[in-house]
Scaffold this motif. Structure first.
Motif, PDB file in Angstrom:
ATOM      1  N   HIS A   1      57.596 -42.820  21.697  1.00  0.00           N
ATOM      2  CA  HIS A   1      56.983 -43.321  22.929  1.00  0.00           C
ATOM      3  C   HIS A   1      56.423 -42.169  23.746  1.00  0.00           C
ATOM      4  O   HIS A   1      55.285 -42.234  24.264  1.00  0.00           O
ATOM      5  N   LEU A   2      57.176 -41.091  23.868  1.00  0.00           N
ATOM      6  CA  LEU A   2      56.714 -39.927  24.632  1.00  0.00           C
ATOM      7  C   LEU A   2      55.501 -39.283  23.962  1.00  0.00           C
ATOM      8  O   LEU A   2      54.560 -38.850  24.636  1.00  0.00           O
ATOM      9  N   ALA A   3      55.520 -39.237  22.637  1.00  0.00           N
ATOM     10  CA  ALA A   3      54.379 -38.661  21.911  1.00  0.00           C
ATOM     11  C   ALA A   3      53.113 -39.469  22.148  1.00  0.00           C
ATOM     12  O   ALA A   3      52.023 -38.913  22.338  1.00  0.00           O
ATOM     13  N   LEU A   4      53.240 -40.810  22.174  1.00  0.00           N
ATOM     14  CA  LEU A   4      52.074 -41.653  22.427  1.00  0.00           C
ATOM     15  C   LEU A   4      51.555 -41.455  23.846  1.00  0.00           C
ATOM     16  O   LEU A   4      50.342 -41.456  24.088  1.00  0.00           O
ATOM     17  N   ARG A   5      52.469 -41.306  24.814  1.00  0.00           N
ATOM     18  CA  ARG A   5      52.052 -41.084  26.204  1.00  0.00           C
ATOM     19  C   ARG A   5      51.284 -39.765  26.324  1.00  0.00           C
ATOM     20  O   ARG A   5      50.257 -39.692  27.010  1.00  0.00           O
TER      21      ARG A   5
ATOM     22  N   THR B   1      65.037 -29.236  24.024  1.00  0.00           N
ATOM     23  CA  THR B   1      65.390 -28.154  23.107  1.00  0.00           C
ATOM     24  C   THR B   1      64.163 -27.728  22.304  1.00  0.00           C
ATOM     25  O   THR B   1      63.186 -28.489  22.178  1.00  0.00           O
ATOM     26  N   PRO B   2      64.170 -26.504  21.744  1.00  0.00           N
ATOM     27  CA  PRO B   2      63.036 -26.088  20.906  1.00  0.00           C
ATOM     28  C   PRO B   2      62.740 -27.063  19.771  1.00  0.00           C
ATOM     29  O   PRO B   2      61.579 -27.338  19.459  1.00  0.00           O
ATOM     30  N   ARG B   3      63.787 -27.599  19.152  1.00  0.00           N
ATOM     31  CA  ARG B   3      63.586 -28.533  18.051  1.00  0.00           C
ATOM     32  C   ARG B   3      62.894 -29.806  18.541  1.00  0.00           C
ATOM     33  O   ARG B   3      62.029 -30.356  17.862  1.00  0.00           O
ATOM     34  N   GLN B   4      63.276 -30.296  19.732  1.00  0.00           N
ATOM     35  CA  GLN B   4      62.636 -31.497  20.283  1.00  0.00           C
ATOM     36  C   GLN B   4      61.166 -31.252  20.593  1.00  0.00           C
ATOM     37  O   GLN B   4      60.325 -32.138  20.402  1.00  0.00           O
ATOM     38  N   ILE B   5      60.849 -30.062  21.082  1.00  0.00           N
ATOM     39  CA  ILE B   5      59.443 -29.726  21.371  1.00  0.00           C
ATOM     40  C   ILE B   5      58.621 -29.772  20.087  1.00  0.00           C
ATOM     41  O   ILE B   5      57.520 -30.347  20.044  1.00  0.00           O
ATOM     42  N   ARG B   6      59.137 -29.197  19.033  1.00  0.00           N
ATOM     43  CA  ARG B   6      58.401 -29.181  17.765  1.00  0.00           C
ATOM     44  C   ARG B   6      58.297 -30.586  17.178  1.00  0.00           C
ATOM     45  O   ARG B   6      57.258 -30.967  16.627  1.00  0.00           O
ATOM     46  N   ARG B   7      59.352 -31.370  17.301  1.00  0.00           N
ATOM     47  CA  ARG B   7      59.306 -32.753  16.815  1.00  0.00           C
ATOM     48  C   ARG B   7      58.292 -33.569  17.595  1.00  0.00           C
ATOM     49  O   ARG B   7      57.575 -34.408  17.032  1.00  0.00           O
ATOM     50  N   LEU B   8      58.208 -33.326  18.910  1.00  0.00           N
ATOM     51  CA  LEU B   8      57.244 -34.062  19.743  1.00  0.00           C
ATOM     52  C   LEU B   8      55.814 -33.723  19.327  1.00  0.00           C
ATOM     53  O   LEU B   8      54.962 -34.614  19.191  1.00  0.00           O
ATOM     54  N   ALA B   9      55.546 -32.427  19.140  1.00  0.00           N
ATOM     55  CA  ALA B   9      54.200 -32.021  18.724  1.00  0.00           C
ATOM     56  C   ALA B   9      53.854 -32.620  17.366  1.00  0.00           C
ATOM     57  O   ALA B   9      52.735 -33.107  17.139  1.00  0.00           O
ATOM     58  N   ALA B  10      54.819 -32.606  16.444  1.00  0.00           N
ATOM     59  CA  ALA B  10      54.560 -33.158  15.112  1.00  0.00           C
ATOM     60  C   ALA B  10      54.404 -34.669  15.158  1.00  0.00           C
ATOM     61  O   ALA B  10      53.591 -35.245  14.426  1.00  0.00           O
ATOM     62  N   ALA B  11      55.156 -35.343  16.044  1.00  0.00           N
ATOM     63  CA  ALA B  11      55.107 -36.812  16.111  1.00  0.00           C
ATOM     64  C   ALA B  11      53.743 -37.301  16.570  1.00  0.00           C
ATOM     65  O   ALA B  11      53.160 -38.202  15.960  1.00  0.00           O
TER      66      ALA B  11
END
Length: 850
Positions: free
Chosen positions: A3-7, A313-323
């Protein structure tokens, strides 16, 4: 997270459109390559004239090297004729037919050949072969004597023939003879033919059991008809009967492979084409997708930094960019794959139109290429997005926020070093054409150019920053404000600038190296052929399947003819040892006799063509050097029909690029080609017009003969079909590159709305902003052209030196101006239009919306 990635994606539509276009084009190209590769592995010809046979027994038409893909053998290998009676005695077999094919052509009332089949070299058959047809309608009776034939109904209509008429037939190079038409055969799904009585066909083809020819007592294949429901049982029995003989038993869709051995080489070509395309396509697609994602993530650094500040977290940032990148890629993948299937169909039509593929060979369409594309593109998007967000995700939150509106002061030293090492590696690769004057050696040039362009992309920020600082230090105090602003941006935003310069430079490198490699190899090949061909004319008989008997003696009697010799071409597989390991390479080979010295000059440096008799060959200097095949050495060859021979080298020549790596003696090739007829005659005259007119008169007086000049066509119409295929590949890949580069430039410019708004609030006029952006566009275009030319210069200079003897390639003079104009126009339009759009937004609104 989704949801955050779509926003986030909703606020960066322009930048993400660049990603979507890159993914769409990449998916289309990868899918096209996958369809071609799968078709090369699995596609089958229709059974054609063997559709009525339940089981077909034929010789193996492939060579299987150790640890590599099979190599097609295009010359028809034979089957012992005695096998027909053995197979006919098997339970369940209702008919066993030994099929033979040989050159045959009908002549109309004016002595002109009438097309009776797509391949006149195998148009003649025995009447029993009609039992292998499916749904054939026969009008008349079977040929029963030495002077009766049955004719394809379509050919009969074209020639105005009916049952009972008389027609002249040229069979297997013999003089035209009169035959009575005893039957018309209408067989849908076949390419026609001429059918003789079985005994007559065997005698004409030199296949009779008591004959003396090299193929006496053989047939091309054995077709079996089985009783209803007994097909599988008969096939198993046949496999058991021929076990250990090397013969192949085919049923169902596989029967089409036995119709024409040449289809195997066409399928192999598809595999080779897909393999060569695959590397370039994956490199360019990965580069373009990574670049587009780099621009997109760079525009979101502030958002990502703020998320770090609130606890992500750094991992969440990378997951968000990839998502968010994956969501966009998923939307673009479906149309991209669909376009890829359509593009593969168009490409197959191009190959068929250029006679590279048989028109009957279909594409194999399955979900496998789409699945492979999905996995490759998804992996590329995930990896590129995570790498683009890596720095921001790893930085402390406060530092990430502080850097989100600027760039790192010092470009990554590891990235710069890796890029410079790639450029040096590309320079090392460029030396290969000096060491190997072959098509394979030349192909390294374009790979070296692409590797160098990737190195530029990695080391670009440091190089751009250094260049920008050097230019700014040398600016005069009175320089115009737009120029000062543009050059200051170059220095301060080196990462951003190199991100748009690198793909443009790659486009320049790709077009120059790929195109000029093709034209240089073509020029070198033409030069070898032109210099080495002493004959001014060549005689052929394509409509007859080969030159008729007596043609050479008649040509030699023409006034003004100094020399005439037969020449042919076949395919061989050369087995040799490479670094202690067995290797094999398929190559085209000329067939010459000792008298060919008067019509060709291969540039012999050792030995002589006068020794080219018996089991002997001549080899190119390149092959002799790399395969230890000097004078007197023995070489192991597999001929075009699969026969293994051990031949002695009697000559070494220089012009291998024009005449191939090996030349066979006529005796060595005898009995190992499909027809056994001479394919052409090379004729050298005294150079007078009278001799040329006398040759033309001879050709006009003999049915089916054609005379042509050996001089190359200045218009390029006689260029090999591979040249046009490669040109089409360049155009498609260039279109993808330009579209992706344009979208990337538009996205990068659109993300500078806040910067443009800030300049306007401090007093910069719209006119000055436009002037600044135009100067930046000029800097981008100039940097892309200069770097592209520099990266291309070394590979192309070494290519020219190795193939042409001078340090520049051969190619059209308009290519470089066209590339420069395209780069300049792309840079100008993709920066000017977004800038004008940004200037329409009030500065306060632009700053508020980011």
């Amino acid at each position: 997270m989704l949801h955050l990635a779509l926003r986030m994606a909703a606020h960066r539509i322009t930048a993400l459109l660049a990603v979507a276009c890159a993914v769409l084009g990449g998916a289309a190209l990868i899918t096209t390559t996958g369809v071609l590769a799968e078709s090369g592995l699995r596609s089958q010809l229709p059974p054609g004239r063997l559709a009525g046979a339940d089981v077909v027994v034929a010789a193996e038409q492939e060579f299987h090297p150790s640890g590599d893909l099979p190599i097609a053998l295009p010359e028809r290998a034979t089957v012992p004729a005695r096998l027909v009676d053995r197979l006919a005695a098997l339970p369940g077999v209702t008919a066993a037919v030994g099929d033979i094919g040989f050159p045959a052509a009908l002549l109309d009332g004016r002595g002109r050949p009438v097309p009776v089949a797509q391949d006149p070299a195998t148009a003649g058959h025995g009447w029993s072969s009609t039992r292998l047809l499916s749904g054939a309608r026969v009008e008349g009776r079977a040929p029963s004597g030495a002077k009766t034939v049955a004719v394809d109904a379509a050919a009969a209509d074209a020639a105005g023939l009916a049952v009972g008429d008389r027609v002249r037939v040229v069979a297997n190079g013999r003089p035209a003879a009169a035959y009575r038409v005893s039957a018309l055969v209408d067989a849908p799904g076949t390419d026609g033919g001429v059918w003789f009585a079985d005994g007559t066909a065997a005698a004409l083809a030199g296949r009779g059991a008591g004959g003396e020819g090299p193929r006496a007592g053989t047939v091309d294949l054995v077709g079996l008809r089985a009783a209803d429901g007994a097909g599988e049982r008969v096939a198993d029995a046949v496999r058991a009967e021929v076990a250990g003989t090397g013969l192949r038993v085919t049923t169902g869709a596989d029967r089409g492979e036995a119709v024409a051995p040449g289809v195997g080489s066409a399928r192999s070509l598809l595999i080779l084409l897909a393999g060569s395309l695959g590397g370039i396509v994956l490199l360019i697609t990965g580069f373009v997708v990574a670049g587009a994602l780099g621009v997109t993530i760079a525009g979101q650094r502030r958002d990502l930094a703020l998320m770090r500040a609130v606890g992500a977290t750094p991992r969440q940032i990378r997951r968000l960019a990839a998502a968010q990148s994956t969501v966009v890629a998923a939307l673009a993948l479906v149309p991209g794959v669909a376009v890829g299937y359509l593009l593969a169909g168009r490409f197959r039509e191009l190959l068929a139109d250029r006679d590279v593929l048989p028109s009957e060979l279909p594409l194999t369409v399955s979900p496998l290429p789409a699945l492979a594309t999905l996995l490759l593109v998804a992996a590329a998007v995930q990896l590129s997005a995570r790498c683009a967000a890596w720095r921001t995700s790893r930085m402390p939150a406060t530092e990430a926020v502080a850097e989100s509106r600027s760039e790192p002061r010092t470009p990554s030293r590891a990235r710069t070093t890796a890029g410079l090492l790639l450029i040096l590696g590309a320079c090392a690769l460029s030396v290969v054409p000096l060491l190997s004057r072959t098509v394979l050696g030349a192909s390294v040039t374009s790979v070296a150019g692409i590797v160098a362009a990737i190195g530029l992309a990695m080391s670009g920020p440091a190089l751009v920053k250094s260049a920008g600082e050097a230019v700014v230090r040398r600016l005069r105090p009175g320089v115009a404000a737009p120029t000062w602003l543009a050059l200051s941006n170059v220095r301060a935003y080196a990462l951003r600038l190199s991100g748009v310069v690198s793909p443009l430079a790659m486009g320049v490198v790709f077009v120059l190296t790929y195109t000029l490699t093709q034209t240089t190899v073509l020029a070198a090949t033409s030069d070898d052929t032109r210099t080495g061909t002493l004959a001014q004319y060549e005689l052929t008989a394509p409509a007859l399947g080969g030159l008729p008997d007596g043609t050479l003696s008649a040509v030699r009697d023409v006034p003004g003819v100094r020399a005439a010799a037969p020449a042919g071409t076949t395919t061989v597989v050369w087995e040799y040892d490479e670094l202690g390991e067995p290797a094999a390479e398929s190559a085209s080979a000329m067939i010459l006799a000792p008298d060919a010295r008067g019509v060709v000059d291969l540039g012999v440096t050792d030995g002589g063509l006068d020794r080219l008799t018996g089991a002997t060959v001549a080899v190119s200097a390149e092959a002799a050097r790399t395969r230890d095949a000097g004078i007197g050495k023995r070489v192991r060859l597999v001929l075009g029909d699969g026969a293994r021979v051990d031949a002695r080298v009697v000559a070494v020549y220089d012009r291998g690029l024009g005449f191939g790596p090996v030349v066979l003696s006529r005796e060595l090739a005898a009995g190992h080609t499909t027809t056994g007829l001479h394919q052409r005659a090379l004729v050298r005259t005294d150079g007078t017009r009278e001799a040329g007119r006398a040759l033309a008169a001879l050709a006009a007086d003999r049915p089916g003969l054609a005379v042509a000049s050996t001089a190359p066509d200045a218009t390029g119409a006689d260029a090999p079909p591979e040249v046009w295929v490669n040109l089409a590949v360049v155009v498609v890949l260039l279109g993808y590159l330009l579209l992706s580069i344009a979208n990337k430039l538009v996205a990068a410019t659109a993300q500078r709305r806040a910067e443009i708004a800030a300049l306007r609030l401090v007093g910069t006029t719209p006119r000055q902003v436009r002037a600044m952006m135009r100067r930046e566009a000029a800097v981008i275009a100039a940097a892309a052209l200069v770097s592209g030319l520099l990266l291309s210069a070394v590979p192309l200079a070494l290519l020219g030196q190795g193939f042409l003897g001078h340090p520049w390639p051969a190619g059209p003079p308009w290519l470089l101006p066209a590339v420069a104009a395209t780069v300049a126009l792309t840079s100008y339009l993709t920066i000017e239009l977004p800038t004008r759009h940004a200037l329409r937004t009030p500065p306060a609104d632009a700053l508020r919306t980011g």
